[in-house]
Motif scaffolding. Structure first.
Motif, PDB file in Angstrom:
ATOM      1  N   GLU A 109       1.280  -1.300   0.034  1.00  0.00           N
ATOM      2  CA  GLU A 109      -0.279   0.304  -0.014  1.00  0.00           C
ATOM      3  C   GLU A 109       1.196   1.330   0.025  1.00  0.00           C
ATOM      4  O   GLU A 109       0.582   2.202  -1.101  1.00  0.00           O
ATOM      5  N   PHE A 110       2.032   1.092   1.013  1.00  0.00           N
ATOM      6  CA  PHE A 110       2.787   2.760   0.676  1.00  0.00           C
ATOM      7  C   PHE A 110       3.282   2.552  -0.668  1.00  0.00           C
ATOM      8  O   PHE A 110       3.973   3.455  -0.808  1.00  0.00           O
ATOM      9  N   PHE A 111       4.014   1.835  -1.014  1.00  0.00           N
ATOM     10  CA  PHE A 111       4.561   1.745  -2.563  1.00  0.00           C
ATOM     11  C   PHE A 111       3.171   2.142  -3.244  1.00  0.00           C
ATOM     12  O   PHE A 111       4.080   3.490  -4.345  1.00  0.00           O
ATOM     13  N   LEU A 112       2.946   1.313  -3.450  1.00  0.00           N
ATOM     14  CA  LEU A 112       1.793   1.794  -4.552  1.00  0.00           C
ATOM     15  C   LEU A 112       1.075   3.315  -4.077  1.00  0.00           C
ATOM     16  O   LEU A 112       0.980   4.642  -5.278  1.00  0.00           O
ATOM     17  N   LEU A 113       0.876   3.753  -3.412  1.00  0.00           N
ATOM     18  CA  LEU A 113       1.026   5.314  -2.818  1.00  0.00           C
ATOM     19  C   LEU A 113       2.128   6.616  -3.122  1.00  0.00           C
ATOM     20  O   LEU A 113       2.248   7.416  -3.536  1.00  0.00           O
ATOM     21  N   ALA A 114       3.298   5.575  -3.680  1.00  0.00           N
ATOM     22  CA  ALA A 114       4.412   6.615  -3.756  1.00  0.00           C
ATOM     23  C   ALA A 114       4.519   6.493  -5.262  1.00  0.00           C
ATOM     24  O   ALA A 114       4.509   7.423  -5.361  1.00  0.00           O
ATOM     25  N   THR A 115       4.350   5.629  -5.773  1.00  0.00           N
ATOM     26  CA  THR A 115       4.152   5.430  -7.338  1.00  0.00           C
ATOM     27  C   THR A 115       2.748   6.146  -7.826  1.00  0.00           C
ATOM     28  O   THR A 115       3.339   7.110  -9.155  1.00  0.00           O
TER      29      THR A 115
END
Length: 306
Positions: A109-115
């Motif tokens: 989820e954090f990775f997707l929010l960063a992308t």
């Protein structure tokens, strides 16, 4: 209950008066579970069906919704089963699997929010270069990495700890999260250091990246027209709301629950339920209402049925 001789079971002691309110708990959690599945699946279906939503930003939103569904499916069925059981127990193997899914999907989820923040940065700050930078191949690669990297990071400490001796068989929680570390006879310094590094990589770095990205967007929007500022607010505000909510809940889960201080069971349960209930349910609400194009399609869908 007949327990196989070769299976180690962990007792989940985080439930609050489950014998008294088991059916109330079951109805509430089951209702929320159905709402999470339906709301997230509806957003994903909207994005898949309508071609005007086949853009990187909406692809990332769809991935976020799918991740919420996977997260809920890893937690809710066991939670519902516990409410109807006389004893709230879980096998050690199932506990490790649940731990893995809980933290790997949280990292995703954090990775997707960063992308998503990077996608908004390129779209608003470098609009002419956007088609060349955010190609289909790039988007697919980012989506694969969003699930693959956190899974690899979380699997290492679990593989190291899988054969460690257990001194406790009672877990102060209703699911297998960071409190699993309290079951082992001794704490591993290497695992603790690795866990801290993973928190920095999976949580702190993405949060800092997102904040820096949005600061750059704010600076560009401040110098741009009113239309650009309006468009930026429509797409960036939902991301920030989700980020703030998720960060606060994960910080509590990772740091507070691993402290030796005995927090009241009710406090632990309330904070955990916010992770399990509030966050997966709030994502489709925020993106469904704040993202104009998604909201238009949802409005057409439900207005037709009315």
């Amino acid at each position: 209950m007949d327990v196989p001789f070769n299976v180690t079971y962990i007792t989940l002691e985080g439930h609050v008066e489950v014998h008294r309110y088991r059916y109330l708990y079951f109805v509430i959690i089951f209702t929320v579970y159905v709402l999470i599945l339906c709301s997230n699946s509806t957003i994903v279906s909207m994005i898949v069906i309508h071609r005007n939503l086949h853009e990187p930003m909406y692809m990332f939103i769809a991935a976020l919704m799918v991740n919420s569904v996977l997260f809920s499916c890893a937690i809710y069925p066991k939670l519902l089963l516990d409410f109807l059981s006389e004893k709230q127990v879980i096998s050690y193997t199932a506990c490790l699997i649940q731990y893995f899914l809980y933290y790997s999907l949280s990292g995703t989820e954090f990775f997707l929010l960063a992308t998503m923040s990077y996608d908004r940065y390129v779209s608003i700050c470098k609009p002419l270069q956007y088609p060349n930078i955010m190609r289909t191949t790039t988007v697919n690669m980012l989506l694969i990495l969003a699930w693959l990297l956190p899974a690899c990071q979380v699997s290492v400490p679990r593989l190291v700890s899988a054969n460690k001796k257990l001194c406790k068989f009672n877990l102060k929680g209703v699911i297998c999260n960071s409190t699993v570390q309290t079951l082992y006879c001794g704490s591993s310094r290497v695992v603790n250091i690795y866990g801290t590094v993973i928190v920095v990589i999976s949580v702190i770095f993405p949060v800092l990246f997102i904040l820096v990205t949005y600061i750059r967007i704010v600076i560009v929007c401040y110098r741009s027209s009113k239309e650009v500022r309006r468009r930026a607010a429509q797409t960036c505000l939902p991301h920030l709301l989700v980020l703030i909510n998720l960060t606060c809940l994960i910080v509590f889960d990772v740091f507070i629950t691993r402290q030796k201080t005995d927090f009241p069971k009710t406090v632990r349960l309330i904070m955990l339920l916010q992770v399990l209930l509030y966050h997966p349910l709030i994502n489709p609400i925020i993106y469904g209402l704040k993202m104009t194009e998604i909201y238009k399609h949802l409005k057409r869908l439900f207005c037709k049925r009315v």
